[in-house]
Design a protein around this motif. Structure first.
Motif, short mmCIF file in Angstrom:
data_model
loop_
_atom_site.label_atom_id
_atom_site.label_comp_id
_atom_site.label_asym_id
_atom_site.label_seq_id
_atom_site.Cartn_x
_atom_site.Cartn_y
_atom_site.Cartn_z
N ASN A 57 14.18 111.39 24.40
CA ASN A 57 14.50 111.68 23.46
C ASN A 57 14.35 112.85 22.45
O ASN A 57 13.99 112.66 21.48
CB ASN A 57 13.46 110.04 22.28
N GLY A 58 14.86 113.71 23.40
CA GLY A 58 14.99 115.17 22.89
C GLY A 58 13.84 115.90 23.03
O GLY A 58 13.19 116.91 22.95
N THR A 59 13.14 115.61 23.73
CA THR A 59 11.05 115.66 24.36
C THR A 59 11.07 116.00 25.47
O THR A 59 10.83 115.03 26.27
CB THR A 59 10.21 115.13 23.19
N ASP A 60 10.82 117.00 25.51
CA ASP A 60 9.64 117.74 26.87
C ASP A 60 8.43 116.93 27.45
O ASP A 60 7.86 117.45 26.71
CB ASP A 60 9.94 118.18 27.96
N PRO A 61 8.53 115.43 27.59
CA PRO A 61 6.83 115.21 28.12
C PRO A 61 6.22 115.96 29.35
O PRO A 61 5.11 115.96 29.60
CB PRO A 61 7.40 113.69 28.43
N PHE A 62 6.71 116.40 30.50
CA PHE A 62 6.52 116.92 31.45
C PHE A 62 5.98 118.46 31.11
O PHE A 62 5.87 119.48 31.67
CB PHE A 62 7.25 117.38 32.83
N ALA A 63 6.02 119.09 29.48
CA ALA A 63 6.21 120.45 29.15
C ALA A 63 5.16 120.83 29.63
O ALA A 63 3.41 120.44 29.51
CB ALA A 63 6.44 120.62 27.35
N THR A 64 4.15 122.61 30.04
CA THR A 64 3.90 123.63 30.21
C THR A 64 3.22 124.23 29.04
O THR A 64 4.21 124.93 28.62
CB THR A 64 3.63 124.17 31.44
N PRO A 65 2.07 124.04 28.24
CA PRO A 65 1.99 125.00 27.39
C PRO A 65 2.52 126.82 27.57
O PRO A 65 2.22 126.73 28.65
CB PRO A 65 0.72 124.57 27.15
N GLY A 66 3.05 127.30 26.84
CA GLY A 66 3.40 128.08 27.30
C GLY A 66 4.78 128.99 27.87
O GLY A 66 4.97 130.15 28.67
#
Length: 286
Positions: A57-66
């Motif tokens: 839904n347009g969001t990366d659930p595995f994103a790493t901050p920075g």
């Protein structure tokens, strides 16, 4: 639900990501799209931090901050600590469950036993319970998490390696691991600082995952303890002294808020951050 797999052309891990997404979806209905990104500018526009990047839904659930946007190869940490070219099926399934929870959903009643009523005592088979109890005892006696090497003898007694047992315990939400496969928490203890500190008569101190975990520790270990915390709203200190099973609160108006952040996921993510001490019902309400 809309799932987009952002990849560079001919990404060798794109088929693996798609295969695991379909396994994780099970009977869920979702639109899965493979979208190729051909340059750094497009990666920045689409929020791609390596190939493949999975958007739910347009969001990366595995994103790493920075993390910087990139068209380079992206690696994901598997539950047992090694890296792979796509998230594990278990991690994808958890991300899908969280994404499927809407903001106005009616969460089920809080389950004090945890794990959908199955409690926190791991099964005796495959060395799960013996390693779990060794982990908890290490926290109780030393105030910190054991390393995998500290658990090898216990795991070997069941013909297994500690890392494998820990990964299985984490998959079943008996404990949680960080990105490097080290123990981050073993209910009720936390290996990283929280708002709740428990001090035992011998001077050992340990962090608890939440306020309710802190209150349960003295009974679990059959020991006296002093719990220190603070009101998240005012910052005022809170002390709970447990002596022979009798607890005294300071200030006497202190309450505990019982709630959760969403409907699904491991307790460490959806409930622990919400279960706090407050100096009064007014600040708890706030």
């Amino acid at each position: 639900m809309r799932i987009t797999v952002l990849t560079v052309p001919d990404c060798p891990n794109a088929p693996l990501a798609q295969e695991r997404i379909h396994l994780a979806l099970g009977e869920r209905s979702a639109e899965v799209e493979l979208s190729e990104v051909t340059g750094e500018a497009q990666a920045a526009e689409r929020g791609m931090t390596g190939s493949p990047t999975i958007l739910i839904n347009g969001t990366d659930p595995f994103a790493t901050p920075g993390a910087a946007t990139s068209v380079s190869c992206r690696l994901y940490r598997a539950p047992d600590g090694h890296t792979e070219g796509a998230p594990s099926v278990a991690d994808l399934r958890r991300a899908l469950e969280i994404a499927g929870v809407t903001t106005d959903c009616e969460c089920p009643p809080m389950d004090a036993a945890g794990r959908a009523g199955r409690g926190r005592l791991a099964p005796a088979e495959r060395g799960l319970r013996s390693v779990q109890q060794a982990v908890v005892r290490h926290f109780a006696t030393r105030g910190r998490a054991p390393e995998a090497a500290d658990l090898e003898e216990t795991a070997a007694g069941q013909g297994r390696q500690a890392a494998d047992v820990l990964a299985e315990l984490a998959a079943e939400d008996f404990l949680t691991l960080d990105a490097d496969g080290r123990i981050r928490a073993a209910y009720p203890f936390s290996a990283v600082p929280t708002a709740h500190r428990v001090r035992f008569p011998d001077g050992t101190q340990a962090w608890s995952m939440c306020a309710i975990d802190a209150l349960g520790i003295p009974t679990m270990l059959d020991t006296d303890a002093v719990i220190t915390s603070s009101d998240p709203v005012t910052g005022e200190p809170i002390t709970v002294s447990s002596t022979k099973g009798h607890m005294v609160w300071e200030p006497v108006t202190t309450v505990v808020y019982v709630g959760q952040r969403s409907c699904t996921g491991p307790a460490a993510d959806i409930t622990c951050g919400a279960l706090n001490f407050f100096t009064s019902r007014a600040t708890a309400h706030e």
